[in-house]
Design an enzyme around this catalytic site. Sequence first.
Site, PDB file in Angstrom:
ATOM      1  N   PHE A 281       0.810  -1.231   0.000  1.00 19.66           N
ATOM      2  CA  PHE A 281       0.000   0.000   0.000  1.00 19.66           C
ATOM      3  C   PHE A 281       0.836   1.270   0.000  1.00 19.66           C
ATOM      4  O   PHE A 281       0.340   2.341  -0.316  1.00 19.66           O
ATOM      5  CB  PHE A 281      -0.944   0.020   1.234  1.00 19.66           C
ATOM      6  CG  PHE A 281      -0.237   0.435   2.507  1.00 19.66           C
ATOM      7  CD1 PHE A 281      -0.083   1.784   2.815  1.00 19.66           C
ATOM      8  CD2 PHE A 281       0.298  -0.501   3.375  1.00 19.66           C
ATOM      9  CE1 PHE A 281       0.584   2.185   3.969  1.00 19.66           C
ATOM     10  CE2 PHE A 281       0.966  -0.115   4.526  1.00 19.66           C
ATOM     11  CZ  PHE A 281       1.115   1.225   4.816  1.00 19.66           C
TER      12      PHE A 281
ATOM     13  N   LYS B  46      -1.642  -7.366  -9.229  1.00 16.52           N
ATOM     14  CA  LYS B  46      -2.559  -7.452  -8.083  1.00 16.52           C
ATOM     15  C   LYS B  46      -2.109  -6.358  -7.127  1.00 16.52           C
ATOM     16  O   LYS B  46      -1.228  -6.544  -6.298  1.00 16.52           O
ATOM     17  CB  LYS B  46      -2.440  -8.838  -7.419  1.00 16.52           C
ATOM     18  CG  LYS B  46      -3.666  -9.352  -6.698  1.00 16.52           C
ATOM     19  CD  LYS B  46      -4.089  -8.567  -5.475  1.00 16.52           C
ATOM     20  CE  LYS B  46      -3.189  -8.691  -4.289  1.00 16.52           C
ATOM     21  NZ  LYS B  46      -3.535  -7.687  -3.252  1.00 16.52           N
TER      22      LYS B  46
ATOM     23  N   GLU C  84      -4.970  -4.071  -1.973  1.00 15.26           N
ATOM     24  CA  GLU C  84      -6.422  -3.890  -1.861  1.00 15.26           C
ATOM     25  C   GLU C  84      -6.748  -2.631  -1.052  1.00 15.26           C
ATOM     26  O   GLU C  84      -7.886  -2.199  -0.995  1.00 15.26           O
ATOM     27  CB  GLU C  84      -7.066  -5.127  -1.216  1.00 15.26           C
ATOM     28  CG  GLU C  84      -6.669  -5.429   0.226  1.00 15.26           C
ATOM     29  CD  GLU C  84      -5.329  -6.172   0.362  1.00 15.26           C
ATOM     30  OE1 GLU C  84      -4.507  -6.107  -0.566  1.00 15.26           O
ATOM     31  OE2 GLU C  84      -5.114  -6.791   1.420  1.00 15.26           O
ATOM     32  N   ARG C  85      -5.695  -2.014  -0.464  1.00 16.37           N
ATOM     33  CA  ARG C  85      -5.951  -0.832   0.354  1.00 16.37           C
ATOM     34  C   ARG C  85      -5.860   0.468  -0.446  1.00 16.37           C
ATOM     35  O   ARG C  85      -6.310   1.513   0.019  1.00 16.37           O
ATOM     36  CB  ARG C  85      -4.980  -0.812   1.527  1.00 16.37           C
ATOM     37  CG  ARG C  85      -5.197  -2.037   2.406  1.00 16.37           C
ATOM     38  CD  ARG C  85      -4.515  -1.910   3.705  1.00 16.37           C
ATOM     39  NE  ARG C  85      -3.226  -2.574   3.709  1.00 16.37           N
ATOM     40  CZ  ARG C  85      -2.445  -2.654   4.766  1.00 16.37           C
ATOM     41  NH1 ARG C  85      -2.812  -2.087   5.894  1.00 16.37           N
ATOM     42  NH2 ARG C  85      -1.300  -3.288   4.716  1.00 16.37           N
TER      43      ARG C  85
ATOM     44  N   SER D  89       5.246  -7.008   3.032  1.00 19.61           N
ATOM     45  CA  SER D  89       5.718  -7.416   4.356  1.00 19.61           C
ATOM     46  C   SER D  89       6.470  -8.746   4.317  1.00 19.61           C
ATOM     47  O   SER D  89       6.374  -9.506   3.358  1.00 19.61           O
ATOM     48  CB  SER D  89       4.516  -7.553   5.291  1.00 19.61           C
ATOM     49  OG  SER D  89       3.695  -8.610   4.819  1.00 19.61           O
TER      50      SER D  89
ATOM     51  N   CYS E 124       9.661   1.828   3.214  1.00 24.83           N
ATOM     52  CA  CYS E 124      10.581   0.728   3.527  1.00 24.83           C
ATOM     53  C   CYS E 124      11.990   1.251   3.711  1.00 24.83           C
ATOM     54  O   CYS E 124      12.835   0.574   4.271  1.00 24.83           O
ATOM     55  CB  CYS E 124      10.551  -0.325   2.442  1.00 24.83           C
ATOM     56  SG  CYS E 124      11.209   0.285   0.898  1.00 24.83           S
TER      57      CYS E 124
ATOM     58  N   GLU F  82       9.696  -4.096  12.695  1.00 27.23           N
ATOM     59  CA  GLU F  82       9.539  -2.910  11.846  1.00 27.23           C
ATOM     60  C   GLU F  82       8.272  -2.198  12.338  1.00 27.23           C
ATOM     61  O   GLU F  82       7.192  -2.800  12.340  1.00 27.23           O
ATOM     62  CB  GLU F  82       9.360  -3.360  10.389  1.00 27.23           C
ATOM     63  CG  GLU F  82       9.152  -2.220   9.423  1.00 27.23           C
ATOM     64  CD  GLU F  82       8.846  -2.699   7.994  1.00 27.23           C
ATOM     65  OE1 GLU F  82       8.096  -3.677   7.827  1.00 27.23           O
ATOM     66  OE2 GLU F  82       9.345  -2.063   7.055  1.00 27.23           O
TER      67      GLU F  82
HETATM   68  P1  NAD Z   1       1.502  -6.536   2.882  1.00 30.09           P
HETATM   69  O1  NAD Z   1       2.449  -7.678   2.853  1.00 30.09           O
HETATM   70  O2  NAD Z   1       0.438  -6.524   3.910  1.00 30.09           O
HETATM   71  O3  NAD Z   1       0.760  -6.446   1.464  1.00 30.09           O
HETATM   72  C1  NAD Z   1       1.483  -6.555   0.251  1.00 30.09           C
HETATM   73  C2  NAD Z   1       0.691  -7.410  -0.728  1.00 30.09           C
HETATM   74  O4  NAD Z   1       0.632  -8.758  -0.252  1.00 30.09           O
HETATM   75  C3  NAD Z   1      -0.739  -6.939  -0.893  1.00 30.09           C
HETATM   76  O5  NAD Z   1      -1.042  -6.962  -2.264  1.00 30.09           O
HETATM   77  C4  NAD Z   1      -1.554  -7.924  -0.080  1.00 30.09           C
HETATM   78  O6  NAD Z   1      -2.813  -8.175  -0.659  1.00 30.09           O
HETATM   79  C5  NAD Z   1      -0.717  -9.182  -0.070  1.00 30.09           C
HETATM   80  N1  NAD Z   1      -0.759  -9.902   1.223  1.00 30.09           N
HETATM   81  C6  NAD Z   1      -0.763  -9.360   2.456  1.00 30.09           C
HETATM   82  N2  NAD Z   1      -0.719 -10.317   3.396  1.00 30.09           N
HETATM   83  C7  NAD Z   1      -0.680 -11.499   2.744  1.00 30.09           C
HETATM   84  C8  NAD Z   1      -0.599 -12.858   3.175  1.00 30.09           C
HETATM   85  N3  NAD Z   1      -0.546 -13.180   4.450  1.00 30.09           N
HETATM   86  N4  NAD Z   1      -0.584 -13.809   2.239  1.00 30.09           N
HETATM   87  C9  NAD Z   1      -0.605 -13.481   0.926  1.00 30.09           C
HETATM   88  N5  NAD Z   1      -0.681 -12.214   0.482  1.00 30.09           N
HETATM   89  C10 NAD Z   1      -0.705 -11.228   1.363  1.00 30.09           C
HETATM   90  O7  NAD Z   1       2.384  -5.221   2.933  1.00 30.09           O
HETATM   91  P2  NAD Z   1       1.864  -3.740   3.144  1.00 30.09           P
HETATM   92  O8  NAD Z   1       1.430  -3.572   4.546  1.00 30.09           O
HETATM   93  O9  NAD Z   1       0.921  -3.368   2.065  1.00 30.09           O
HETATM   94  O10 NAD Z   1       3.206  -2.909   2.902  1.00 30.09           O
HETATM   95  C11 NAD Z   1       4.097  -2.574   3.918  1.00 30.09           C
HETATM   96  C12 NAD Z   1       5.282  -3.499   3.948  1.00 30.09           C
HETATM   97  O11 NAD Z   1       5.929  -3.487   2.681  1.00 30.09           O
HETATM   98  C13 NAD Z   1       6.338  -3.068   4.940  1.00 30.09           C
HETATM   99  O12 NAD Z   1       6.844  -4.196   5.598  1.00 30.09           O
HETATM  100  C14 NAD Z   1       7.407  -2.437   4.072  1.00 30.09           C
HETATM  101  O13 NAD Z   1       8.706  -2.454   4.613  1.00 30.09           O
HETATM  102  C15 NAD Z   1       7.321  -3.290   2.861  1.00 30.09           C
HETATM  103  N6  NAD Z   1       7.884  -2.614   1.710  1.00 30.09           N
HETATM  104  C16 NAD Z   1       9.090  -3.032   1.263  1.00 30.09           C
HETATM  105  C17 NAD Z   1       9.681  -2.396   0.199  1.00 30.09           C
HETATM  106  C18 NAD Z   1      11.017  -2.832  -0.300  1.00 30.09           C
HETATM  107  O14 NAD Z   1      11.344  -2.495  -1.416  1.00 30.09           O
HETATM  108  N7  NAD Z   1      11.775  -3.590   0.480  1.00 30.09           N
HETATM  109  C19 NAD Z   1       9.025  -1.320  -0.408  1.00 30.09           C
HETATM  110  C20 NAD Z   1       7.778  -0.933   0.067  1.00 30.09           C
HETATM  111  C21 NAD Z   1       7.211  -1.588   1.130  1.00 30.09           C
END
Ligand code: NAD
Length: 519
Positions: free
Chosen positions: A172, A196, A199-200, A249, A304, A404
């Site tokens: 998101f 994909k 969703e947020r 994440s 991140c 984090e």
């Molecule tokens: P998230 O993992 O909750 O969501 C990311 C995607 O994964 C979404 O499309 C979501 O629908 C899907 N998802 C979420 N939980 C899932 C699960 N248990 N099983 C399968 N799919 C799932 O992440 P977020 O909260 O949207 O984003 C924040 C995180 O992203 C932070 O940890 C941040 O550090 C990380 N991030 C990393 C980078 C990088 O380049 N390293 C860049 C941006 C964000």
Amino acid sequence: ALTRISPTFQRALQQSCRYYATKTPTTKLFIDGKFLDSKTDRWIDLHNPATNEVITRVPQATQAEMQAAVDSCKKTFKTWSQSTVLTRQQCMFKFQQLIKDNIKELARLITLEQGKTLVDAEGDVMRGLQVVEHCCSITSLQLGETMSGIAKDMDTYTIRVPLGVTAGITPFNFPAMIPLWMFPVALITGNTQVLKPSERDPGATMFLVKLAQDAGFPDGAVNVIHGAHDAVNFICDNPDIKAISFVGSDQAGTHIYERGSKNGKRVQSNMGAKNHGVIMPDANKENTLNQLVGAAFGAAGQRCMALSTALFVGEAKKWIPELVARAKQLKVNAGHEPDADLGPLISPAAKQRVCSLIQSGVDEGAQLLLDGRNIKVPGYDKGNFVGPTILHNVKPEMKCYQEEIFGPVLVSMEVDTLDDAIKVINKNRYGNGTAIFTTNGATARKYTQEIDVGQIGVNVPIPVPLPMFSFTGSRGSFMGDTNFYGKQGLNFYTQLKTVTQMWRGEDATVTRPAVAMPV
Ligand code: NAD
């Protein structure tokens, strides 16, 4: 909130949403070049983080809809992969211009759904745009290698060919930049992609694929499905999808890396972080404190590459009161308000999690130098706001250091020497980014040599590389072996073919079979 947006954006929103009697629009799917209403009965409400009003409902696509997206990509891959490199480049040039023309609208949409400030949202688009601009150089980037005269009358050359249908799963926090790390690189190299988005806040992705269509990318080059875990698992399991780009994440990233790899797919997975800033006593104080405050609290810490941990070396600790004073001056407000330095967190659950991590620090003995938990933002009582917060004398075993936080919280420590700082950082499980602030070249060089982190800034607080390089987070922040964008990104989305050919004149006819291994 919708009355504040421009006519251009309203038109774009109307194209990607359908208004129901409730006046709550729904986000559409984008399949085979058409914006479609989902037939699902499972919906996710999307709230404006500054007000918690529902702005749109996001469908959890049905299996048939997701399969239709893959089928569309598969069909288009046949022709798109055979298109000329100049055709693809021309589409990318137009796409680049359309993003530039619509940057303000994209930013407004990001602020509405994600909450960050407008200027920060423009930065979100700009950093993605730079990847698109880099993709425009594909005519040089995708050159193969040639060696003539490998043997008598024999030459060898390599070509980089696309993989097929690929997928992108995004978080998101950068609703424009991160999709733009993925589908432009996939498309320019001749692949197709199922996206994909989070969703947020899927709105920026919907807007961007509309612009891609207007730029001339054919129907089916990019398809968008919506949903959460089921959509992710569909992507991991679908046999026609050859590669997955994921950013998000640790939990989701590990799951996707393992499940996708087990199914034979190429996976690149960028995950969580805990980025440390090392403040040397010889640093330029004014610059360092301002950079630290900006990098810790900008985007409400939801980056991140946020500098979320400060290590003050030796006498640099004397600057801590001034750091607190500067952090206090930041203005917390809804992202579209002109004076906002930082906006709300993405959801009430995110706010609750951040507040409970702050409390855990207090309970475990850290000093709370600045507490943003009870901040009031006039006119936005229901928003998910947390103000800048600083926890000092944090120890590595505390939960607020181990996890984090992903909020506007700086955890801070004092250490005696640079070696002590390096030891702390190298013990942390993450390796996304770090920065050192110093005026001494030898100190900076020692740090860059000895630190085990993939992206290092020297007097640069958020060292996210431009796309002529790649995003090279390491250790716990990355799974896979080929990074995002730049040369690495091109390698991720292509595979090598190596051709060895012999063209020999009539006079050099082979007279008997060569049964020994040719050397
Ligand atoms: P998230 O993992 O909750 O969501 C990311 C995607 O994964 C979404 O499309 C979501 O629908 C899907 N998802 C979420 N939980 C899932 C699960 N248990 N099983 C399968 N799919 C799932 O992440 P977020 O909260 O949207 O984003 C924040 C995180 O992203 C932070 O940890 C941040 O550090 C990380 N991030 C990393 C980078 C990088 O380049 N390293 C860049 C941006 C964000």
